[in-house]
Design a protein around this motif. Structure first.
Motif, mmCIF file in Angstrom:
data_model
loop_
_atom_site.group_PDB
_atom_site.id
_atom_site.type_symbol
_atom_site.label_atom_id
_atom_site.label_comp_id
_atom_site.label_asym_id
_atom_site.label_seq_id
_atom_site.Cartn_x
_atom_site.Cartn_y
_atom_site.Cartn_z
ATOM 1 N N VAL A 80 28.120 0.671 18.044
ATOM 2 C CA VAL A 80 28.412 1.722 17.061
ATOM 3 C C VAL A 80 29.711 1.416 16.316
ATOM 4 N N ARG A 81 29.831 2.009 15.140
ATOM 5 C CA ARG A 81 31.098 1.980 14.391
ATOM 6 C C ARG A 81 31.805 3.292 14.700
ATOM 7 N N VAL A 82 32.976 3.190 15.281
ATOM 8 C CA VAL A 82 33.633 4.427 15.730
ATOM 9 C C VAL A 82 34.580 4.974 14.662
ATOM 10 N N LEU A 108 22.843 1.518 10.407
ATOM 11 C CA LEU A 108 22.653 2.868 9.868
ATOM 12 C C LEU A 108 24.033 3.465 9.642
ATOM 13 N N LEU A 109 24.244 4.074 8.476
ATOM 14 C CA LEU A 109 25.513 4.762 8.197
ATOM 15 C C LEU A 109 25.244 6.255 8.259
ATOM 16 N N ILE A 110 26.098 6.950 9.008
ATOM 17 C CA ILE A 110 25.831 8.378 9.238
ATOM 18 C C ILE A 110 27.117 9.184 9.055
ATOM 19 N N TRP A 167 39.725 1.276 0.323
ATOM 20 C CA TRP A 167 39.225 0.309 -0.664
ATOM 21 C C TRP A 167 39.265 -1.078 -0.051
ATOM 22 N N HIS A 168 38.209 -1.828 -0.239
ATOM 23 C CA HIS A 168 38.203 -3.204 0.282
ATOM 24 C C HIS A 168 37.146 -4.038 -0.422
ATOM 25 N N ARG A 169 37.302 -5.358 -0.272
ATOM 26 C CA ARG A 169 36.225 -6.300 -0.536
ATOM 27 C C ARG A 169 35.831 -6.782 0.859
ATOM 28 N N ASP A 170 34.534 -6.996 1.105
ATOM 29 C CA ASP A 170 34.132 -7.271 2.486
ATOM 30 C C ASP A 170 34.688 -8.588 3.024
ATOM 31 N N ALA A 171 34.917 -9.558 2.145
ATOM 32 C CA ALA A 171 35.279 -10.880 2.663
ATOM 33 C C ALA A 171 36.556 -11.446 2.040
ATOM 34 N N TRP A 176 22.681 -3.954 0.883
ATOM 35 C CA TRP A 176 22.209 -2.740 0.229
ATOM 36 C C TRP A 176 22.341 -1.529 1.134
ATOM 37 N N ASN A 177 22.340 -0.352 0.502
ATOM 38 C CA ASN A 177 22.249 0.940 1.192
ATOM 39 C C ASN A 177 20.948 1.590 0.752
ATOM 40 N N THR A 178 20.144 2.034 1.697
ATOM 41 C CA THR A 178 18.915 2.770 1.382
ATOM 42 C C THR A 178 19.052 4.169 1.959
ATOM 43 N N LEU A 187 35.087 -4.024 -5.328
ATOM 44 C CA LEU A 187 36.022 -3.093 -4.678
ATOM 45 C C LEU A 187 35.239 -1.821 -4.358
ATOM 46 N N HIS A 188 35.214 -1.476 -3.098
ATOM 47 C CA HIS A 188 34.444 -0.290 -2.710
ATOM 48 C C HIS A 188 35.110 0.410 -1.535
ATOM 49 N N ARG A 189 34.774 1.645 -1.379
ATOM 50 C CA ARG A 189 35.175 2.412 -0.204
ATOM 51 C C ARG A 189 34.120 3.482 0.021
ATOM 52 N N ALA A 190 34.254 4.271 1.061
ATOM 53 C CA ALA A 190 33.265 5.322 1.302
ATOM 54 C C ALA A 190 33.940 6.487 1.992
ATOM 55 N N VAL A 191 33.428 7.669 1.673
ATOM 56 C CA VAL A 191 33.983 8.914 2.218
ATOM 57 C C VAL A 191 32.895 9.562 3.071
ATOM 58 N N TYR A 192 33.254 9.863 4.292
ATOM 59 C CA TYR A 192 32.284 10.372 5.263
ATOM 60 C C TYR A 192 32.671 11.781 5.715
ATOM 61 N N PRO A 193 32.239 12.815 5.007
ATOM 62 C CA PRO A 193 32.489 14.167 5.517
ATOM 63 C C PRO A 193 31.561 14.457 6.709
ATOM 64 N N GLU A 220 24.613 15.912 5.817
ATOM 65 C CA GLU A 220 24.175 14.823 6.666
ATOM 66 C C GLU A 220 24.030 13.542 5.864
ATOM 67 N N ARG A 221 24.513 12.441 6.420
ATOM 68 C CA ARG A 221 24.260 11.140 5.794
ATOM 69 C C ARG A 221 23.369 10.334 6.739
ATOM 70 N N VAL A 222 22.266 9.827 6.228
ATOM 71 C CA VAL A 222 21.379 8.960 7.013
ATOM 72 C C VAL A 222 20.954 7.832 6.073
ATOM 73 N N LEU A 253 20.350 3.642 5.548
ATOM 74 C CA LEU A 253 20.179 2.301 6.112
ATOM 75 C C LEU A 253 21.098 1.354 5.361
ATOM 76 N N HIS A 254 21.762 0.480 6.100
ATOM 77 C CA HIS A 254 22.773 -0.412 5.506
ATOM 78 C C HIS A 254 22.448 -1.809 6.036
ATOM 79 N N ALA A 255 22.046 -2.701 5.143
ATOM 80 C CA ALA A 255 21.494 -3.961 5.638
ATOM 81 C C ALA A 255 21.802 -5.091 4.674
HETATM 82 O O1 LIG Z 1 29.607 3.492 3.662
HETATM 83 C C1 LIG Z 1 29.248 2.705 2.802
HETATM 84 O O2 LIG Z 1 28.375 2.980 1.994
HETATM 85 C C2 LIG Z 1 29.920 1.375 2.675
HETATM 86 C C3 LIG Z 1 30.198 0.727 3.992
HETATM 87 C C4 LIG Z 1 31.183 -0.381 3.840
HETATM 88 O O3 LIG Z 1 31.913 -0.454 2.897
HETATM 89 C C5 LIG Z 1 31.298 -1.400 4.843
HETATM 90 O O4 LIG Z 1 30.537 -1.381 5.835
HETATM 91 O O5 LIG Z 1 32.152 -2.307 4.673
#
Ligand SMILES: O=C(O)CCC(=O)C(=O)O
Length: 301
Positions: A53-55, A118-120, A131-135, A158-160, A216-222, A226-228, A230-232
């Protein structure tokens, strides 16, 4: 929201210009309900005792194992121990594979199985990613950043959304250029501050957004709604060291012990070959280890 499917040309133009593209209805209709049901069972297990899991509080691998208070992601949902084969059925479906081969401009025989997560929404503590770039780490110089951004990605992610999702923010076009002075300051010193031109990616249930992992991306998780989602990702064979690290940093040893059917089994074989190529080498992590200062749990929404 996008209502009609973009053409192949529109997909490629949008990805190269903006760094992302939304494709509606990539989930075969017969899979939507089974996916939602499997996701609900998976989320319950993840909050209880699924080890991958991602904590909340940590945004990059390595992910801690063992006790967890709250989670924002479920890793390795195609793992047979989860006993939810519909995730693999979806990951290997014609619709997705066709989209991926279009985006990567390759043939099916060239793509490998990679991550399926899965992102939840956390259920107790609102959380957000910086904010980040993945690599590409934030401390990278302008010149090096430009060089790294020129390199082919060797894959697509992608995110589905299984439910409507407005958690992901991107800076369109930022996958092609070094950060501006302001973006550099924000990503280093204040990595949850607004960036001029940022855009919320609005997905309706069933939509998929493909995006450059170095936009450049980030995400906000309230904690609600509900967020369900798929992240693949899938990659091309022979994509090189950076790609291997980007994928293997998530802990993919289990893939060597499993067996899928048909197309997915062939794709699994290609990933295992990549794993074999780096045996004995330290793959490490794409981004620097988080420090107490960069770990933030509560977030002003
Ligand atoms: O939550 C998202 O949609 C993005 C997730 C993300 O940026 C990551 O896993 O590095």
């Amino acid at each position: 929201m996008t209502t009609s499917s973009p053409t192949r040309e529109e997909i490629l133009i949008s990805l190269s210009t903006n760094g992302y593209v939304i494709l509606p209805s990539l989930i075969p209709p017969a899979l939507l309900s089974p996916l939602r049901e499997a996701a609900a069972r998976t989320i319950a297990k993840a909050r209880l005792d699924w080890p991958h899991v991602r904590v909340v509080g940590k945004q990059f691998p390595p992910w801690p194992t063992g006790a967890r208070d709250d989670v924002w992601g479920v890793q390795h949902i195609m793992h047979p121990d989860l006993q939810e084969p519909v995730f693999a059925e979806w990951y290997g479906c014609d619709e997705l594979v066709e989209a991926v081969t279009t985006i990567l401009q390759c043939e099916e025989k060239d793509i490998q199985l990679e991550l399926c997560n899965l992102l939840i929404n956390p259920h107790k503590t609102p959380f957000s990613l910086a904010w980040h770039r993945d690599a590409i780490p934030p401390a990278t110089s302008d010149a090096e950043e430009i060089e790294l951004l020129k390199a082919p990605r060797g894959g697509t992610q992608w995110n589905t959304a299984l439910l409507d999702d407005e958690c992901l923010l991107v800076v369109p076009g930022s996958h092609r250029r070094a950060r501006t002075a302001e973006e550099r300051r924000i990503t280093i010193d204040d990595p949850r501050a607004p960036i001029p031109g940022e855009l919320v990616v609005k997905l309706k249930a069933g939509d998929t957004v493909f995006y450059d992992n170095n936009i450049l991306h980030r995400a906000v998780y309230p904690t609600n709604p509900e967020r369900v989602t798929l992240h693949a990702c899938m990659g091309t064979v022979g994509a090189g060291w950076e790609r291997a690290r980007n994928i293997l940093q998530h802990g993919m040893e289990w893939v060597k012990e499993v067996k899928y059917d048909g197309r997915l089994e062939e794709m699994r074989g290609r990933l295992v070959r990549m794993e074999d190529e780096v045996v004995g080498k330290e793959v490490g992590y794409s981004l620097p280890e988080e420090t107490a200062e960069t770990i933030v749990t509560m977030v002003a929404m």
